[in-house]
Design a protein around this motif. Structure first.
Motif, PDB file in Angstrom:
ATOM      1  N   ALA A  69       0.831  -1.206   0.000  1.00  0.00           N
ATOM      2  CA  ALA A  69       0.000   0.000   0.000  1.00  0.00           C
ATOM      3  C   ALA A  69       0.864   1.254   0.000  1.00  0.00           C
ATOM      4  N   VAL A  70       1.930   1.251   0.798  1.00  0.00           N
ATOM      5  CA  VAL A  70       2.845   2.401   0.835  1.00  0.00           C
ATOM      6  C   VAL A  70       3.491   2.606  -0.524  1.00  0.00           C
ATOM      7  N   LEU A  71       3.910   1.521  -1.161  1.00  0.00           N
ATOM      8  CA  LEU A  71       4.556   1.631  -2.468  1.00  0.00           C
ATOM      9  C   LEU A  71       3.581   2.063  -3.564  1.00  0.00           C
ATOM     10  N   GLU A  72       2.319   1.678  -3.434  1.00  0.00           N
ATOM     11  CA  GLU A  72       1.339   2.054  -4.454  1.00  0.00           C
ATOM     12  C   GLU A  72       0.826   3.480  -4.275  1.00  0.00           C
ATOM     13  N   TYR A  73       0.580   3.896  -3.036  1.00  0.00           N
ATOM     14  CA  TYR A  73      -0.007   5.216  -2.799  1.00  0.00           C
ATOM     15  C   TYR A  73       1.001   6.269  -2.340  1.00  0.00           C
ATOM     16  N   GLY A  74       2.157   5.825  -1.857  1.00  0.00           N
ATOM     17  CA  GLY A  74       3.170   6.746  -1.360  1.00  0.00           C
ATOM     18  C   GLY A  74       3.597   7.819  -2.355  1.00  0.00           C
ATOM     19  N   PRO A  75       3.917   7.430  -3.604  1.00  0.00           N
ATOM     20  CA  PRO A  75       4.332   8.456  -4.562  1.00  0.00           C
ATOM     21  C   PRO A  75       3.274   9.539  -4.786  1.00  0.00           C
ATOM     22  N   LEU A 117       9.862   8.919  -8.061  1.00  0.00           N
ATOM     23  CA  LEU A 117       9.319   8.111  -6.958  1.00  0.00           C
ATOM     24  C   LEU A 117       8.437   6.973  -7.460  1.00  0.00           C
ATOM     25  N   GLN A 118       7.614   7.241  -8.465  1.00  0.00           N
ATOM     26  CA  GLN A 118       6.739   6.190  -9.007  1.00  0.00           C
ATOM     27  C   GLN A 118       7.574   5.071  -9.612  1.00  0.00           C
ATOM     28  N   THR A 119       8.635   5.435 -10.307  1.00  0.00           N
ATOM     29  CA  THR A 119       9.527   4.429 -10.893  1.00  0.00           C
ATOM     30  C   THR A 119      10.183   3.598  -9.794  1.00  0.00           C
ATOM     31  N   ALA A 120      10.731   4.268  -8.781  1.00  0.00           N
ATOM     32  CA  ALA A 120      11.387   3.562  -7.670  1.00  0.00           C
ATOM     33  C   ALA A 120      10.393   2.675  -6.925  1.00  0.00           C
ATOM     34  N   ALA A 121       9.196   3.178  -6.678  1.00  0.00           N
ATOM     35  CA  ALA A 121       8.185   2.399  -5.957  1.00  0.00           C
ATOM     36  C   ALA A 121       7.759   1.172  -6.752  1.00  0.00           C
ATOM     37  N   THR A 122       7.605   1.322  -8.064  1.00  0.00           N
ATOM     38  CA  THR A 122       7.201   0.185  -8.904  1.00  0.00           C
ATOM     39  C   THR A 122       8.304  -0.872  -8.929  1.00  0.00           C
ATOM     40  N   LEU A 123       9.561  -0.434  -9.029  1.00  0.00           N
ATOM     41  CA  LEU A 123      10.671  -1.385  -9.001  1.00  0.00           C
ATOM     42  C   LEU A 123      10.754  -2.093  -7.646  1.00  0.00           C
ATOM     43  N   ALA A 124      10.533  -1.353  -6.562  1.00  0.00           N
ATOM     44  CA  ALA A 124      10.536  -1.952  -5.222  1.00  0.00           C
ATOM     45  C   ALA A 124       9.393  -2.949  -5.065  1.00  0.00           C
ATOM     46  N   LYS A 140      -6.935  14.475  -7.769  1.00  0.00           N
ATOM     47  CA  LYS A 140      -6.260  13.273  -8.249  1.00  0.00           C
ATOM     48  C   LYS A 140      -5.901  12.338  -7.103  1.00  0.00           C
ATOM     49  N   VAL A 141      -5.269  12.893  -6.073  1.00  0.00           N
ATOM     50  CA  VAL A 141      -4.778  12.053  -4.983  1.00  0.00           C
ATOM     51  C   VAL A 141      -5.906  11.610  -4.057  1.00  0.00           C
ATOM     52  N   VAL A 142      -6.772  12.533  -3.681  1.00  0.00           N
ATOM     53  CA  VAL A 142      -7.823  12.227  -2.710  1.00  0.00           C
ATOM     54  C   VAL A 142      -9.137  11.860  -3.408  1.00  0.00           C
ATOM     55  N   GLY A 143      -9.597  12.715  -4.284  1.00  0.00           N
ATOM     56  CA  GLY A 143     -10.909  12.535  -4.914  1.00  0.00           C
ATOM     57  C   GLY A 143     -11.053  11.252  -5.701  1.00  0.00           C
ATOM     58  N   LEU A 144     -10.104  10.972  -6.585  1.00  0.00           N
ATOM     59  CA  LEU A 144     -10.203   9.761  -7.401  1.00  0.00           C
ATOM     60  C   LEU A 144     -10.049   8.498  -6.551  1.00  0.00           C
ATOM     61  N   THR A 145      -9.190   8.553  -5.544  1.00  0.00           N
ATOM     62  CA  THR A 145      -9.006   7.399  -4.664  1.00  0.00           C
ATOM     63  C   THR A 145     -10.278   7.122  -3.860  1.00  0.00           C
ATOM     64  N   VAL A 146     -10.862   8.167  -3.288  1.00  0.00           N
ATOM     65  CA  VAL A 146     -12.103   8.013  -2.523  1.00  0.00           C
ATOM     66  C   VAL A 146     -13.233   7.530  -3.442  1.00  0.00           C
ATOM     67  N   ALA A 147     -13.283   8.081  -4.651  1.00  0.00           N
ATOM     68  CA  ALA A 147     -14.318   7.656  -5.605  1.00  0.00           C
ATOM     69  C   ALA A 147     -14.182   6.177  -5.937  1.00  0.00           C
ATOM     70  N   MET A 148     -12.944   5.719  -6.120  1.00  0.00           N
ATOM     71  CA  MET A 148     -12.722   4.302  -6.436  1.00  0.00           C
ATOM     72  C   MET A 148     -13.159   3.410  -5.275  1.00  0.00           C
ATOM     73  N   PHE A 149     -12.758   3.758  -4.059  1.00  0.00           N
ATOM     74  CA  PHE A 149     -13.177   2.962  -2.903  1.00  0.00           C
ATOM     75  C   PHE A 149     -14.696   3.013  -2.729  1.00  0.00           C
ATOM     76  N   GLY A 150     -15.282   4.175  -2.914  1.00  0.00           N
ATOM     77  CA  GLY A 150     -16.737   4.310  -2.814  1.00  0.00           C
ATOM     78  C   GLY A 150     -17.449   3.459  -3.843  1.00  0.00           C
ATOM     79  N   PHE A 151     -16.941   3.468  -5.068  1.00  0.00           N
ATOM     80  CA  PHE A 151     -17.535   2.653  -6.125  1.00  0.00           C
ATOM     81  C   PHE A 151     -17.465   1.173  -5.756  1.00  0.00           C
TER      82      PHE A 151
END
Length: 192
Positions: A6-12, A48-55, A165-176
């Motif tokens: 979760a940290v690697l996916e949402y951290g960046p 960061l996204q590249t590093a997180a995906t590789l990790a 992008k960070v909050v709205g889309l994430t909340v919308a996805m979980f809500g859906f």
């Protein structure tokens, strides 16, 4: 391991937003070109996204198609954002990803198949009719999110778009996903 994933996916994304808040009024001149805080934080996000995906790949030994596509689009659109010093490119990234997956799932539906089942069927046993309904709903949801992203980035500030992008889309996805509980209950099957 789940927390680390979760940290690697949402951290960046969280760092992208935090860095923007810190750097939004800053500029940097490099090679005779002046970059705004938004462009600087986009560059940070790409790294960061590249590093997180590789990790994540090192941690799990595999990456999903969604993770690979996200990385490719982040590298491409983020790279264009920094290269051309134009924030429009990174703002279009969610639209591109949502339209791509809606289109891909839509092609499966036109063939009478749920390609979502191919990806998630092992983890979420459900009757075929349930998969088709869920796939249709996700297609509509993705298209709605693509339109909403376009409206927000074209009509609001960088900070508003980034928060969306960070909050709205994430909340919308979980809500859906939560809103699909009755469907999962109705069509879900025991694994054995």
């Amino acid at each position: 391991m789940t927390k680390m994933k979760a940290v690697l996916e949402y951290g960046p994304l969280v760092v992208f937003l935090a860095a923007y808040v810190l750097l939004k009024d800053q500029t940097m001149t490099w090679g005779g070109v002046t970059y705004t805080g938004f462009i600087l934080t986009t560059g940070i996000f790409v790294v960061l996204q590249t590093a997180a995906t590789l990790a994540l790949w090192k941690l799990t030994g595999k990456l999903s198609a969604m993770q690979l596509l996200t990385l490719a689009v982040v590298l491409f659109m983020g790279g264009l954002t920094v290269w051309f010093n134009d924030g429009h490119f990174i703002k279009m990234k969610p639209t591109i990803i949502y339209i791509f997956f809606a289109g891909l799932l839509g092609i499966g539906l036109l063939r009478g198949q749920s390609w979502l089942k191919l990806v998630m069927g092992e983890h979420l046993p459900m009757a075929e009719e349930g998969w088709l309904i869920l796939t249709r709903r996700i297609c509509v949801f993705f298209l709605a999110m693509a339109v909403l992203n376009e409206i927000v980035w074209r009509n609001f500030s960088d900070g508003t778009w980034l928060t969306f992008k960070v909050v709205g889309l994430t909340v919308a996805m979980f809500g859906f996903l939560l809103s699909q509980a009755k469907l999962l209950q109705k069509y879900g099957q025991d694994k054995d």
